[in-house]
Design an enzyme around this catalytic site. Structure first.
Site, PDB file in Angstrom:
ATOM      1  N   THR A 174       1.419  -1.317   0.347  1.00 11.00           N
ATOM      2  CA  THR A 174       0.094   0.087  -0.263  1.00 11.00           C
ATOM      3  C   THR A 174       0.933   1.298   0.250  1.00 11.00           C
ATOM      4  O   THR A 174       2.232   1.121   0.187  1.00 11.00           O
ATOM      5  CB  THR A 174      -1.043   0.070   0.982  1.00 11.00           C
ATOM      6  OG1 THR A 174      -0.003  -0.041   2.408  1.00 11.00           O
ATOM      7  CG2 THR A 174      -1.971  -1.156   1.129  1.00 11.00           C
ATOM      8  N   ASP A 175       0.504   2.225  -0.767  1.00 10.09           N
ATOM      9  CA  ASP A 175       0.837   4.026  -0.308  1.00 10.09           C
ATOM     10  C   ASP A 175       1.451   4.161   1.664  1.00 10.09           C
ATOM     11  O   ASP A 175      -0.349   3.155   1.900  1.00 10.09           O
ATOM     12  CB  ASP A 175       0.483   4.835  -1.170  1.00 10.09           C
ATOM     13  CG  ASP A 175       1.385   6.079  -1.338  1.00 10.09           C
ATOM     14  OD1 ASP A 175       2.514   6.196  -0.597  1.00 10.09           O
ATOM     15  OD2 ASP A 175       1.091   6.763  -2.327  1.00 10.09           O
ATOM     16  N   TRP A 176       1.472   4.792   1.673  1.00  5.22           N
ATOM     17  CA  TRP A 176       1.580   4.934   3.348  1.00  5.22           C
ATOM     18  C   TRP A 176       0.266   5.724   3.860  1.00  5.22           C
ATOM     19  O   TRP A 176       0.097   6.783   3.369  1.00  5.22           O
ATOM     20  CB  TRP A 176       3.191   5.770   3.729  1.00  5.22           C
ATOM     21  CG  TRP A 176       4.323   5.329   3.469  1.00  5.22           C
ATOM     22  CD1 TRP A 176       4.799   4.775   5.054  1.00  5.22           C
ATOM     23  CD2 TRP A 176       4.908   3.928   3.087  1.00  5.22           C
ATOM     24  NE1 TRP A 176       6.145   4.107   4.639  1.00  5.22           N
ATOM     25  CE2 TRP A 176       6.145   3.146   3.497  1.00  5.22           C
ATOM     26  CE3 TRP A 176       3.996   3.517   1.632  1.00  5.22           C
ATOM     27  CZ2 TRP A 176       6.481   2.056   3.216  1.00  5.22           C
ATOM     28  CZ3 TRP A 176       4.842   2.052   1.649  1.00  5.22           C
ATOM     29  CH2 TRP A 176       5.951   1.215   1.967  1.00  5.22           C
TER      30      TRP A 176
END
Length: 777
Positions: free
Chosen positions: A275-277
């Site tokens: 995932t993106d952060w």
């Protein structure tokens, strides 16, 4: 006492625990299925959730779970030592590794090399140069103890104001994909991993955490997924980062159609999806979609996975699939291989590479009456604060903590180009005063954000005096952008002070019979139509990393002939882009709250964006419908020399078409040429652009009179467009034309070739959930 410590510790650990640990299968020694079957559900879940991010105190941070292995890294995975599974370290860095340069308890510094931004890499049109930069980045990742660098960024330049366009490559998916594959191969040649991001259609920063991209299947397939497909299939990245946004309803991180049906089933991807952060979603839905690793991670997510399996909401098979992929990923990492990082990468050599690649991607937009290169011995008056405080790259995740920055004035001095001391001394005093005022503010900026000294106002009388003393003038103009915010429309045009400076310098120097050069140190497109005819030469230097000043001087001095070409279209006006009608114009103040009085703020498209322009972005739109609005076309760029093209041919080889061409340097300077191959198709029920890029090649440096035979290749399948009615890529039979050009508008050779029909069925997925009323041009 130290000799007694280990026996004492073992004496208080129950023997059955030691035996259990010893009996567990070990990563790297035992088959992955055996390890997975030996794990408890909780252990499996913990592998799918990151160990939080060092220094992050927002929602999702878990005290005591942060693993500070490399200071300033973006995040780590959880270790399971009983299975021989260490933590894996991931760090930001599409333009160079981003870690902290200082650490407690040591005087050693850990600076990284700031390389040219993605847009400049694409402007090289040179896969070998991009691979070289990627390998140097990968070496720093390796030697500083990281496993994966979070890049390259692969999103399309849909709109000129996207805040992160500098991280991305191009408005064209083919050019983007080939550049991405070259970066990936370069990085991973050093035994570390890359992370292709942000998958997919992350084309704006405004409302990025919630934005729903409402788009046709054709636009997705031909434009916004195509670059990712090329980069992933050819580059084979270890990881793919899913984006924050939604696509036609579901979040990408929860979208099984995107992450499994397309990415894995159609493209054959075997790595992990991360995932993106920070943008936490539904953890269970993410696992079910095939999103393997949740970053930066929080403890509650582990429990969510465990409870969902126990309740029957989530099949343990899906958990096992994600765990298996993560273990396979870990097997490749330096951490598991036991590599001992030196913490001493060859920064000096990497700086040379950064300089070399930077000058390959700088683009000469204008050069009237052979203004450039600068004649030897000419004294130059250098105007503009940007010349004395240059911009290496953008802000946010793309920022690099570098040891130094070579500004333009320093690069010119290093090239032994004499500078007008009155101008240089004035600017240096002004910069020193301004920076002292901003110093305390800059110390508080996060993620590489910086405030710049504003442009100075100089009287026409002062400039006239300098014109009498100097042989020519340089005016340097800069723009910075980055993560979190899109650019304002006011950033797209020259402000009043910049415009006055440029006009006054041009008037004074031209009146004295002397020439003016503009250097653009920018990360994205700006308006040029209204002023491009004022100076005698324009060099688009982009943001060339820490050696930017030296690289610019290499071009201006004639040490290297410019060979960069535009990876996007420069139009007459911002609103010429059809996407501008649906770009959000959301503005968040630096305080972090909504600026309701900001003129850019509009509620149109708040939380969603209609891609009504469909496939018609960049040159596909301009060269088909609005040629009169083009200032500098896609693929454009000048040289100090001339080239002749001859002996062209095309032949079919199985599923491929091979094109050959002889390129001869017919001018006076050694230089490199870029050959662009476009294909135009016959009419069909699917309306197509006039031409589309299908291959490109850059020659070696050719001396005057020297020739090289270059080869270009494209596939039968590359000619296909996406037919939504049958969920297939199709190419109609008929006569096509292979067009060889120096830009999308400057076509020199057209060669007809026959094509048989082609069709490839794919999954009928990512359908719009609301009508997309596409524009009719």
């Amino acid at each position: 006492m130290k000799k007694l410590l280990i026996p004492v510790l073992f004496s208080i650990v129950p023997s059955w625990i030691l035996c259990a640990a010893a009996d567990k299968p070990q990563l790297g020694k035992d088959p992955i299925p055996k390890i997975v079957s030996s794990m408890t559900l909780y252990e499996k879940a913990s592998l799918l959730v990151g160990a939080s991010m060092d220094g992050y105190s927002g929602e999702g941070a878990v005290t005591g779970r942060t693993l500070n292995i490399v200071a300033g890294c973006a995040g780590t995975t959880n270790p399971l030592s009983q299975y021989g599974i260490p933590s894996s370290v991931m760090a930001d860095g599409p333009a160079g590794l981003r870690i902290d340069p200082f650490r407690d308890h040591t005087s050693q510094t850990f600076y990284c090399t700031a390389f040219p931004i993605g847009t400049l890499l694409a402007s090289t049109w040179d896969e070998e140069a991009i691979h070289l930069a990627g390998a140097a980045i990968g070496n720093e990742v390796l030697e500083y103890g990281c496993d994966v660098i979070l890049g390259p960024g692969m999103n399309i330049h849909r709109n000129p104001l996207c805040g992160r366009n500098f991280e991305y490559f191009s408005e064209d998916p083919y050019l983007s994909g080939k550049c991405g594959a070259a970066v990936i191969k370069g990085i991973q040649s050093e035994g570390v991993g890359s992370s292709v991001k942000h998958f997919a259609a992350n084309n704006q920063e405004g409302m990025r955490l919630q934005n729903d991209v409402r788009i046709t299947q054709r636009a997705l397939r031909e434009i916004y997924l195509r670059g990712f497909e090329i980069a992933i299939v050819e580059g084979k990245p270890w990881t793919v980062m899913s984006s924050y946004n939604r696509i036609n309803g579901p979040y990408t991180q929860e979208n099984r159609e995107l992450l499994t049906s397309i990415l894995r089933d159609e493209w054959g991807y075997e790595g992990i999806v991360v995932t993106d952060w920070i943008g936490k979603r539904n953890t269970v839905a993410q696992v079910n979609a095939g999103n393997d690793l949740m970053m930066p991670g929080e403890g509650a997510q582990i429990d969510e996975i465990v409870n969902a399996v126990k309740s029957g909401e989530l099949a343990e098979k899906e958990v096992n699939n994600c765990v298996s992929r993560i273990l396979q990923y870990l097997l490749q990492t330096p951490s598991v291989r036991g590599y001992k990082p030196s913490n001493q990468p060859d920064l000096e050599n990497h700086a040379r590479i950064s300089r070399q690649v930077a000058r390959e991607g700088m683009i000469l937009l204008r050069n009237e009456k052979f203004t450039l290169p600068i004649p030897v011995g000419n004294e130059v008056a250098v105007f503009g604060v940007n010349a004395y405080d240059g911009i290496a790259g953008g802000t946010g995740a793309g920022h690099v903590n570098k040891a130094y920055m070579v500004n333009l004035n320093e690069g010119l001095r290093n090239a032994n180009i004499p500078l007008n001391k009155a101008v240089s001394n004035l600017y240096e005093k002004y910069m020193s005063f301004g920076e002292s005022l901003l110093g305390e503010q800059n110390k508080t900026r996060g993620l590489g954000e910086k405030w710049f000294v504003p442009e100075s106002s100089l009287t026409p009388e002062y400039i006239t005096l300098r014109a009498q003393e100097s042989d020519l003038a340089i005016v340097s103009l800069g723009r910075i952008s980055g993560e979190y915010n899109d650019r304002l429309t006011s950033d797209y045009i020259l402000d009043t002070t910049e415009r006055e400076l440029l006009e006054n310098v041009c008037n004074a120097f031209h009146h004295a019979g002397k020439k003016v050069i503009v250097v653009l140190n920018i990360g994205g497109v700006i308006e040029t139509a209204s002023w491009k005819d004022l100076p005698d030469a324009i060099l688009l230097a982009w943001q060339g990393g820490q050696e930017s000043g030296n690289a610019i001087a290499d071009i201006l001095s004639g040490k290297v002939s410019p060979s960069g070409r535009l990876p996007m279209t420069f139009s007459s006006d911002y609103m010429d882009h059809p996407s501008s009608l649906n770009f959000p114009f959301n503005y968040i103040s630096r305080r972090g709250d909504w600026a309701d009085d900001a003129p850019e703020r509009a509620k149109r498209n708040l939380g969603y964006t209609f891609y009504q322009e469909d496939i018609w972005i960049g040159y596909r739109y301009f060269n088909t419908f609005a040629q009169d609005r083009i200032v500098f076309p896609f693929g454009y760029g000048l040289s100090y020399t001339d080239f002749d093209w001859s002996d062209s041919s095309i032949k079919k080889s199985g599923d491929y078409y091979d094109v050959s061409l002889r390129v001869t340097n017919s001018g006076k300077y050694a230089a490199r040429e870029v050959v662009q191959l476009y294909v135009s198709a016959p009419e069909s029920k699917l309306q197509k652009p006039v031409r589309e890029l299908r291959a490109f090649v850059k020659t070696k440096e050719l001396k005057p009179g020297e020739s090289e035979i270059v080869s270009l290749r494209f596939k039968h399948a590359d000619l296909a467009s996406f037919d939504e009615s049958i969920s297939s890529f199709v190419a109609v039979p008929g006569t096509y034309f292979a067009e060889l050009g120096r830009s999308v508008e400057d076509i020199s050779i057209r060669m007809p070739f026959s094509v048989k029909s082609y069709s490839r069925k794919v999954h009928n997925v990512l359908n719009p959930v609301v009508p997309i009323n596409t524009f009719r041009f």
